[in-house]
Design a protein around this motif. Structure first.
Motif, short mmCIF file in Angstrom:
data_model
loop_
_atom_site.label_atom_id
_atom_site.label_comp_id
_atom_site.label_asym_id
_atom_site.label_seq_id
_atom_site.Cartn_x
_atom_site.Cartn_y
_atom_site.Cartn_z
N TYR A 1 -10.75 1.30 -4.72
CA TYR A 1 -10.82 0.01 -5.44
C TYR A 1 -12.29 -0.39 -5.51
CZ TYR A 1 -9.47 -4.73 -6.82
OH TYR A 1 -9.31 -5.92 -7.49
N GLU B 1 -3.97 -8.06 -4.94
CA GLU B 1 -4.03 -8.15 -3.48
C GLU B 1 -5.35 -7.56 -2.94
OE1 GLU B 1 -1.77 -9.32 -1.25
OE2 GLU B 1 -0.08 -9.76 -2.58
N ALA B 2 -5.76 -6.43 -3.50
CA ALA B 2 -6.99 -5.78 -3.03
C ALA B 2 -8.21 -6.65 -3.34
CB ALA B 2 -7.13 -4.40 -3.66
N MET C 1 0.83 -1.20 0.00
CA MET C 1 0.00 0.00 0.00
C MET C 1 0.87 1.26 0.00
SD MET C 1 -3.08 0.99 2.62
CE MET C 1 -4.16 -0.38 2.30
N LYS D 1 0.07 -5.63 -9.00
CA LYS D 1 0.17 -6.42 -7.77
C LYS D 1 -0.88 -5.96 -6.76
CE LYS D 1 3.42 -8.00 -4.23
NZ LYS D 1 4.71 -7.78 -3.56
N TYR D 2 -1.01 -4.66 -6.60
CA TYR D 2 -2.01 -4.12 -5.67
C TYR D 2 -3.41 -4.53 -6.09
CZ TYR D 2 -4.43 -0.71 -2.68
OH TYR D 2 -5.23 -0.13 -1.75
N VAL E 1 2.25 1.87 -3.43
CA VAL E 1 1.25 2.43 -4.35
C VAL E 1 1.08 3.93 -4.10
CG1 VAL E 1 -1.17 2.37 -5.07
CG2 VAL E 1 0.05 0.25 -4.66
N THR F 1 3.72 -2.49 -9.82
CA THR F 1 3.17 -2.14 -8.51
C THR F 1 1.65 -2.11 -8.54
OG1 THR F 1 5.12 -0.83 -7.94
CG2 THR F 1 3.09 -0.33 -6.73
#
Length: 252
Positions: free
Chosen positions: A228, A95-96, A1, A91-92, A4, A88
């Motif tokens: 998100y 994950e989110a 996080m 990947k976020y 980001v 980045t």
């Protein structure tokens, strides 16, 4: 996080000419300039005082899904200008989505559904999830004169996971039908998600859950946030959930 947020600042710190090279396209990927969006036209004198950047689910152009609305390849700044930026964000994004699925299981249990109800392939198996990076410049909002960082609105999907920096700005109205509306600030909490419920969940749950009316007021400090937005797949049928209706409470 944290990475980001760092990359978020780097993108919005680019010259406008560079940002305009990745301007939002018809599939809602890319950069949105200041005043591009007007969320509360009845009360705003011009668009929201914010910049944004949309990143959706990555779908190649030759994939059959790309013919449907909202499925498409993403638009990315040049790796020469922002090395590692795409990696980045991707990947976020992944994950989110796992966080969103975990929260959806809690919502399912709260609605007396099986815990994995929303995990189905046509719901969150292949969701329409959008990551939106946001920057609010250091200007002061003035609601009495129709000036907002983001006008009052509810999100229209299932849920939104919102990560913010440590600058105040987000307000919610717990009873969106009350007059006058009562607004309260939500304290930023580093490393946490603020979860907004969307209009789709309100409809799906037959109004047992209410979508969250919210807005952003600038206080003179720059503010960064990462939203998100999580929606089911385009082919998902949304209708009143079986556990949310009865003879006394028919589908609305």
């Amino acid at each position: 996080m944290e990475e980001v947020f760092e990359q978020n600042k780097k993108f919005f710190g680019l010259p406008l000419s560079e940002k305009m090279k990745v301007l939002r396209n018809e599939k809602h990927r890319g950069y949105t300039p200041l005043f591009d969006e007007i969320l509360d036209p009845d009360n705003q004198v011009h668009g929201d005082l914010k910049e944004g950047y949309y990143i959706g689910v990555e779908v190649p152009e030759d994939d059959p899904k790309a013919e449907k609305p909202f499925y498409a390849p993403n638009v990315w700044p040049s790796d020469d200008i922002l090395p590692g930026w795409r990696h980045t964000m991707e990947k976020y994004h992944l994950e989110a989505l796992e966080v969103a699925r975990a929260i959806a299981r809690i919502i399912a249990l709260a609605l007396d559904l099986e815990a994995d109800f929303f995990d189905k392939q046509e719901i969150l198996g292949q969701p329409l999830a959008f990551l939106r990076l946001l920057k609010y410049p250091g200007q002061i909002s003035d609601p009495s004169n129709g000036l907002y960082g983001a006008g009052a609105h509810t999100d229209y999907g299932l849920i939104t996971l919102l990560a913010t920096d440590d600058v105040y700005g987000l307000q919610i109205c717990k009873d969106k039908y009350a007059q006058p509306q009562v607004w309260e600030f939500i304290a930023p909490l580093k490393g946490a998600f603020i979860v907004n419920l969307g209009d789709m969940l309100e409809r799906w749950s037959n109004c047992l859950f209410k979508s969250t009316l919210h807005r952003v007021l600038g206080n003179g400090q720059e503010r960064y946030s990462i939203a998100y937005f999580v929606e089911p797949s385009y082919d998902c049928l949304v209708e009143c959930l079986p556990t949310c209706k009865s003879a006394k409470n028919p589908p609305k």
